[in-house]
Design an enzyme around this catalytic site. Sequence first.
Site, PDB file in Angstrom:
ATOM      1  N   ARG A 104       0.946  -1.293   0.007  1.00 35.58           N
ATOM      2  CA  ARG A 104      -0.032  -0.197  -0.080  1.00 35.58           C
ATOM      3  C   ARG A 104       0.866   1.119  -0.125  1.00 35.58           C
ATOM      4  O   ARG A 104       1.823   1.484   0.829  1.00 35.58           O
ATOM      5  CB  ARG A 104      -0.764   0.052   1.031  1.00 35.58           C
ATOM      6  CG  ARG A 104      -2.058   0.291   1.015  1.00 35.58           C
ATOM      7  CD  ARG A 104      -2.942   0.061   2.343  1.00 35.58           C
ATOM      8  NE  ARG A 104      -2.728   0.595   3.613  1.00 35.58           N
ATOM      9  CZ  ARG A 104      -3.581   1.231   4.494  1.00 35.58           C
ATOM     10  NH1 ARG A 104      -4.663   0.906   4.297  1.00 35.58           N
ATOM     11  NH2 ARG A 104      -3.036   1.653   5.686  1.00 35.58           N
ATOM     12  N   THR A 108      -0.914   7.493  -0.928  1.00 35.74           N
ATOM     13  CA  THR A 108      -2.268   7.254  -1.690  1.00 35.74           C
ATOM     14  C   THR A 108      -3.032   6.348  -1.246  1.00 35.74           C
ATOM     15  O   THR A 108      -4.280   6.298  -1.308  1.00 35.74           O
ATOM     16  CB  THR A 108      -1.905   7.103  -3.232  1.00 35.74           C
ATOM     17  OG1 THR A 108      -1.206   5.859  -3.307  1.00 35.74           O
ATOM     18  CG2 THR A 108      -1.014   8.309  -3.975  1.00 35.74           C
ATOM     19  N   ASP A 200       0.283  -2.977  12.062  1.00 33.42           N
ATOM     20  CA  ASP A 200       0.740  -3.250  10.916  1.00 33.42           C
ATOM     21  C   ASP A 200       1.198  -4.531  10.977  1.00 33.42           C
ATOM     22  O   ASP A 200       1.885  -5.000  11.713  1.00 33.42           O
ATOM     23  CB  ASP A 200       1.878  -2.283  10.496  1.00 33.42           C
ATOM     24  CG  ASP A 200       2.434  -2.681   8.986  1.00 33.42           C
ATOM     25  OD1 ASP A 200       2.444  -3.945   8.647  1.00 33.42           O
ATOM     26  OD2 ASP A 200       2.310  -1.616   8.161  1.00 33.42           O
ATOM     27  N   ASP A 203       4.527  -5.846   9.784  1.00 29.36           N
ATOM     28  CA  ASP A 203       5.525  -5.524  10.564  1.00 29.36           C
ATOM     29  C   ASP A 203       5.522  -6.413  12.052  1.00 29.36           C
ATOM     30  O   ASP A 203       6.524  -6.821  12.449  1.00 29.36           O
ATOM     31  CB  ASP A 203       5.465  -4.066  11.096  1.00 29.36           C
ATOM     32  CG  ASP A 203       5.881  -3.175  10.097  1.00 29.36           C
ATOM     33  OD1 ASP A 203       6.678  -3.635   9.085  1.00 29.36           O
ATOM     34  OD2 ASP A 203       5.446  -2.052   9.870  1.00 29.36           O
TER      35      ASP A 203
HETATM   36  C1  PRP Z   1      -1.168  -4.465   4.566  1.00 26.77           C
HETATM   37  C2  PRP Z   1      -2.309  -5.676   4.453  1.00 26.77           C
HETATM   38  C3  PRP Z   1      -2.829  -5.502   3.283  1.00 26.77           C
HETATM   39  C4  PRP Z   1      -3.276  -4.140   3.196  1.00 26.77           C
HETATM   40  C5  PRP Z   1      -4.651  -3.757   3.613  1.00 26.77           C
HETATM   41  O1  PRP Z   1      -0.345  -4.758   3.695  1.00 26.77           O
HETATM   42  O2  PRP Z   1      -1.638  -6.988   4.627  1.00 26.77           O
HETATM   43  O3  PRP Z   1      -2.372  -6.198   2.237  1.00 26.77           O
HETATM   44  O4  PRP Z   1      -2.055  -3.418   3.895  1.00 26.77           O
HETATM   45  O5  PRP Z   1      -4.848  -2.327   3.363  1.00 26.77           O
HETATM   46  P1  PRP Z   1      -5.856  -2.219   2.098  1.00 26.77           P
HETATM   47  O6  PRP Z   1      -7.151  -2.796   2.535  1.00 26.77           O
HETATM   48  O7  PRP Z   1      -6.237  -0.502   2.716  1.00 26.77           O
HETATM   49  O8  PRP Z   1      -5.355  -2.167   1.077  1.00 26.77           O
HETATM   50  P2  PRP Z   1       0.994  -3.660   3.490  1.00 26.77           P
HETATM   51  O9  PRP Z   1       0.576  -2.891   2.366  1.00 26.77           O
HETATM   52  O10 PRP Z   1       1.252  -2.971   4.658  1.00 26.77           O
HETATM   53  O11 PRP Z   1       2.315  -4.622   2.952  1.00 26.77           O
HETATM   54  P3  PRP Z   1       3.092  -5.635   3.751  1.00 26.77           P
HETATM   55  O12 PRP Z   1       2.058  -7.005   3.828  1.00 26.77           O
HETATM   56  O13 PRP Z   1       4.133  -5.929   2.954  1.00 26.77           O
HETATM   57  O14 PRP Z   1       3.284  -5.100   4.929  1.00 26.77           O
HETATM   58  N1  URA Z   2      -2.713  -2.879   6.737  1.00 23.43           N
HETATM   59  C1  URA Z   2      -2.370  -3.252   8.150  1.00 23.43           C
HETATM   60  O1  URA Z   2      -1.342  -4.105   8.235  1.00 23.43           O
HETATM   61  N2  URA Z   2      -3.078  -2.840   9.236  1.00 23.43           N
HETATM   62  C2  URA Z   2      -4.012  -1.824   9.125  1.00 23.43           C
HETATM   63  O2  URA Z   2      -4.431  -1.555  10.108  1.00 23.43           O
HETATM   64  C3  URA Z   2      -4.293  -1.470   7.796  1.00 23.43           C
HETATM   65  C4  URA Z   2      -3.772  -1.938   6.710  1.00 23.43           C
END
Ligand code: PRP
Ligand code: URA
Length: 209
Positions: A104, A108, A200, A203
């Site tokens: 994400r 944006t 997150d 993380d």
């Molecule tokens: C997080 C999560 C989803 C997304 C959800 O991933 O694991 O994929 O955000 O958010 P959304 O519904 O608003 O799209 P992130 O983009 O943080 O990537 P990561 O898993 O690599 O940490």
């Molecule tokens: N992605 C995450 O990992 N946590 C949230 O709360 C939203 C997006």
Amino acid sequence: MSKIQVMDHPLIRHKITYIRQEKVGSKEFREIVSEIAALMCYEASRDLKLEKVKIRTPICETYGEELSGKKLAVVPILRAGLGMVDGILKMIPAAKVGHIGLYRDPETYEPVEYYCKLPADCNEREVFVVDPMLATGGSSAAAIQMLKDKGVKYIRFLCIIAAPEGVERMKAEHPDVDLYIGALDDHLNEHKYIVPGLGDAGDRIFGTK
Ligand code: PRP
Ligand code: URA
């Protein structure tokens, strides 16, 4: 209209409450995410088709049942979705695994694609897309669109925590996809994080913060 099932199993509710806590470290967080995924897989596979088979026990011949119909694939949305794969494979060890890489954009909040590798016969399989978090729904809606563009027709989405905004987006963009949700939370904050949520997920699983 697809099915939207919020988990009511006490074990799932207990485990989700536990991992929400800030004090839970990565090792425990990862282990419990995997356990939750296995329990959710049990619920999400409830309507898979069975067929009658003849078997021999050490005592006699008898009839039993085995899974029939379409084979399965699990597709985690990287990174955090990886944390759910083991739990699903414990329940369905023969499933193949595809990967979709999306992150994400921090400004944006739109998903950015960086990887896609799917089983060659993915379009003949029932696909369980997994990601612990459904926030705005941008990532999961994009991942599911990528699968549909490759001809995948049978898709279920499993997430541990969802925001109402993400559920609405999935209903609007992918009304044919069944949603299995561990817990439905209250809202998104100004940074599009789920409230109360668990922070997150990537993380917390990988210890990157
Ligand atoms: C997080 C999560 C989803 C997304 C959800 O991933 O694991 O994929 O955000 O958010 P959304 O519904 O608003 O799209 P992130 O983009 O943080 O990537 P990561 O898993 O690599 O940490
Ligand atoms: N992605 C995450 O990992 N946590 C949230 O709360 C939203 C997006």
